[in-house]
Design an enzyme around this catalytic site. Sequence first.
Site, PDB file in Angstrom:
ATOM      1  N   CYS A  97       0.827  -0.619   0.092  1.00 13.17           N
ATOM      2  CA  CYS A  97       0.344  -0.139   0.332  1.00 13.17           C
ATOM      3  C   CYS A  97       0.485   1.017   0.377  1.00 13.17           C
ATOM      4  CB  CYS A  97      -0.916   0.035   1.141  1.00 13.17           C
ATOM      5  SG  CYS A  97      -1.712   1.727   1.358  1.00 13.17           S
ATOM      6  N   CYS A 100      -0.658   4.258   2.582  1.00 17.60           N
ATOM      7  CA  CYS A 100      -0.824   4.288   4.131  1.00 17.60           C
ATOM      8  C   CYS A 100       0.088   2.641   4.237  1.00 17.60           C
ATOM      9  CB  CYS A 100      -1.343   4.486   4.609  1.00 17.60           C
ATOM     10  SG  CYS A 100      -3.057   3.636   3.926  1.00 17.60           S
ATOM     11  N   SER A 101      -1.039   1.306   4.578  1.00 15.07           N
ATOM     12  CA  SER A 101      -0.617   0.637   5.061  1.00 15.07           C
ATOM     13  C   SER A 101      -2.527  -0.486   4.227  1.00 15.07           C
ATOM     14  CB  SER A 101      -0.709   0.382   6.521  1.00 15.07           C
ATOM     15  OG  SER A 101      -1.011   0.914   7.522  1.00 15.07           O
ATOM     16  N   CYS A 102      -3.004   0.101   4.148  1.00 20.33           N
ATOM     17  CA  CYS A 102      -4.007  -1.404   3.553  1.00 20.33           C
ATOM     18  C   CYS A 102      -3.851  -2.663   3.273  1.00 20.33           C
ATOM     19  CB  CYS A 102      -4.889  -0.933   2.425  1.00 20.33           C
ATOM     20  SG  CYS A 102      -5.642   1.272   3.140  1.00 20.33           S
TER      21      CYS A 102
HETATM   22 FE    FE Z   1      -3.356   2.168   3.156  1.00 19.36          FE
END
Ligand code: FE
Length: 192
Positions: A97, A100-102
């Site tokens: 991602c 961000c951190s999906c």
């Molecule tokens: Fe994300």
Amino acid sequence: MTKADAALRAEALESLLIEKGLLNEQMVDDVIVRYNERVGPMNGARVVARAWTDPGFKARLLQDGSAAIEEFAFEGGQIDKLVVVENTDQVHNVVVCTLCSCYPWAVLGLPPKWYKDPAYRSRIVREPRAVLAEFGTRLPDRQNVKVWDSSAEVRYMVLPQQPPEWQALSEGELAQRVTRDSMIGVTVAGDD
Ligand code: FE
């Protein structure tokens, strides 16, 4: 935002939600325990093992990941859109991602620290082979690397190639062996 900033913000948000009576500490702890220990990457491993042993399921999984994993009735298994991408002799897939951190929590549990690291998020796009090599993964030249950028709307999971030496194993035995990293695509199943 630095890591310390993010932690501080998370803490501030948690305190605020608790203060407003929208959340209590137990609920937060429960979520962390659920994804860390109960979901973990084990759900994804079961999905991969079934895809390897059941061609009909594999076809459904690649066609519509979210619908296919409903067959498992995973706890916390709601993903709006899960897309499963298959590794082949020609293509190796890896997930990131960049924003961000999906991450597909329902099948892989909590994301590892490095997945959220800005270095991984930018470098895997620019120099995927170099990053994969740092994970100990060296791919043949004939295999193209395809990087999939997750978002809040679409979460990706890799269906690794089944190692030839695992052909005789049962679905349950396979599920024991499939690792989280191979489903993110930074490693190759059986090689990590
Ligand atoms: Fe994300």
